[in-house]
Each structure stands twice: as C-alpha cells, then as structure tokens.
Design a protein around this motif. Structure first.
Motif, short mmCIF file in Angstrom:
data_model
loop_
_atom_site.label_atom_id
_atom_site.label_comp_id
_atom_site.label_asym_id
_atom_site.label_seq_id
_atom_site.Cartn_x
_atom_site.Cartn_y
_atom_site.Cartn_z
N VAL A 110 -0.83 4.28 -1.42
CA VAL A 110 -1.55 4.68 -2.61
C VAL A 110 -0.55 4.95 -3.73
O VAL A 110 0.57 5.41 -3.47
CB VAL A 110 -2.44 5.92 -2.35
N THR A 156 -7.92 3.40 10.70
CA THR A 156 -8.57 3.09 9.44
C THR A 156 -8.44 4.27 8.49
O THR A 156 -9.01 5.33 8.75
CB THR A 156 -10.06 2.77 9.63
N THR A 212 -9.43 6.22 5.28
CA THR A 212 -10.61 6.30 4.43
C THR A 212 -10.18 6.68 3.02
O THR A 212 -9.83 5.82 2.25
CB THR A 212 -11.62 7.30 5.01
N THR A 213 -10.14 7.95 2.72
CA THR A 213 -9.79 8.39 1.37
C THR A 213 -8.30 8.71 1.27
O THR A 213 -7.72 9.28 2.19
CB THR A 213 -10.60 9.64 0.99
N ARG A 241 -4.63 1.58 -4.72
CA ARG A 241 -4.16 1.53 -3.34
C ARG A 241 -4.05 0.11 -2.85
O ARG A 241 -4.71 -0.80 -3.35
CB ARG A 241 -5.08 2.34 -2.44
N ASP A 242 -3.21 -0.06 -1.84
CA ASP A 242 -3.05 -1.33 -1.14
C ASP A 242 -3.41 -1.06 0.31
O ASP A 242 -2.61 -0.46 1.05
CB ASP A 242 -1.61 -1.82 -1.29
N ASN A 243 -4.59 -1.46 0.72
CA ASN A 243 -5.06 -1.16 2.08
C ASN A 243 -4.19 -1.82 3.14
O ASN A 243 -3.98 -1.25 4.22
CB ASN A 243 -6.51 -1.59 2.24
N ASN A 294 -11.28 5.87 -2.62
CA ASN A 294 -11.76 5.55 -1.28
C ASN A 294 -11.38 4.12 -0.93
O ASN A 294 -10.75 3.41 -1.71
CB ASN A 294 -13.26 5.83 -1.15
N ARG A 295 -11.80 3.72 0.27
CA ARG A 295 -11.35 2.43 0.77
C ARG A 295 -11.89 1.28 -0.07
O ARG A 295 -11.28 0.22 -0.15
CB ARG A 295 -11.74 2.27 2.24
N ASP A 296 -13.05 1.49 -0.69
CA ASP A 296 -13.67 0.46 -1.51
C ASP A 296 -13.15 0.44 -2.93
O ASP A 296 -13.57 -0.38 -3.74
CB ASP A 296 -15.18 0.66 -1.53
N TRP A 350 -8.11 9.78 7.54
CA TRP A 350 -8.58 8.71 8.39
C TRP A 350 -9.63 9.27 9.32
O TRP A 350 -9.90 10.48 9.33
CB TRP A 350 -7.43 8.08 9.18
N ASN A 404 -1.29 0.45 3.59
CA ASN A 404 -1.59 1.89 3.72
C ASN A 404 -0.84 2.70 2.66
O ASN A 404 -0.23 3.74 2.96
CB ASN A 404 -1.23 2.39 5.12
#
Length: 115
Positions: free
Chosen positions: A78, A30, A32-33, A71-73, A52-54, A99, A76
């Motif tokens: 940015v 996962t 995070t930032t 970003r595109d989570n 950040n992830r949100d 992460w 992965n």
C-alpha cells in the motif's frame, strides 16, 4: 508470522511531497483492508486513509485533496502519496494491514514537515 515494513518518511518543507510505502509478507492468504494512521507527539494514533481490496478509499477530512492512498494487491503493498504537506502533518505514520483472521502494524516511519 507476518512482517509489515514501511518506508519513505523523511524531512520536507511545507508544500512539499513524500510517498510512503508499506509491504506485508509472510503467512497472508488474503489481505482485506490496508491503511495508514499517524501519531503526533503526545496525541493518539488517528486514521489517515484506508483502502479495501476493491480499491474503495476513505480519508480523514484534513488530508482530502492532498493525500492519495493506493495499493498493489499482487505485491501486498500500500502507498500513501502526500502532497502539499503542512507542519501539522508531522507525525509518525503507521501502516495497518488486515487479513482474514488477523491484523498487524508496521514499526512506523517519521514524517517531519518544516515551516
């Protein structure tokens, strides 16, 4: 192992635009930032923008209104959209991926803005 690869740097005239991309791959559970930093010759590496992830973002004052981080989570990845570039934006731009339990830097991509 985690690999972080940046792309999108180059030479542009003042007032122009560039879009940087950074993708992370490997054993990442996962992220995070994610963020972008830059280092001009003879200077320290400084923060440009974080996300950040949100999707919450932080920008250094000098790029507010000109740069946009996203970003595109799922990928992965940015991005850093850079508009109205100025000669003082010239630097090597580094991607930072964080992460749970670690972080990694990319190799850097050169951005040169001519006046």
């Amino acid at each position: 192992q985690v690999q972080v690869v940046e792309s999108g740097g180059g030479l542009v005239q003042a007032g122009g635009s560039l879009r940087l991309s950074c993708s992370a791959s490997g054993s990442i559970f996962t992220i995070t930032t994610m963020g972008w930093y830059r280092q001009a010759p003879g200077k320290q590496r400084d923060l440009v923008a974080l996300i950040n992830r949100d999707g919450r973002t932080v920008y250094v004052d000098s790029v507010k209104g000109r740069f946009t981080i996203s970003r595109d989570n799922a990928k992965n990845t940015v991005y850093l959209q850079m508009n109205s570039l100025q000669p003082e934006d010239t630097a090597v731009y580094f991607c930072d991926v964080n992460w749970v339990g670690g972080f990694s830097w990319g190799q850097g991509t050169q951005v040169t803005v001519s006046s």
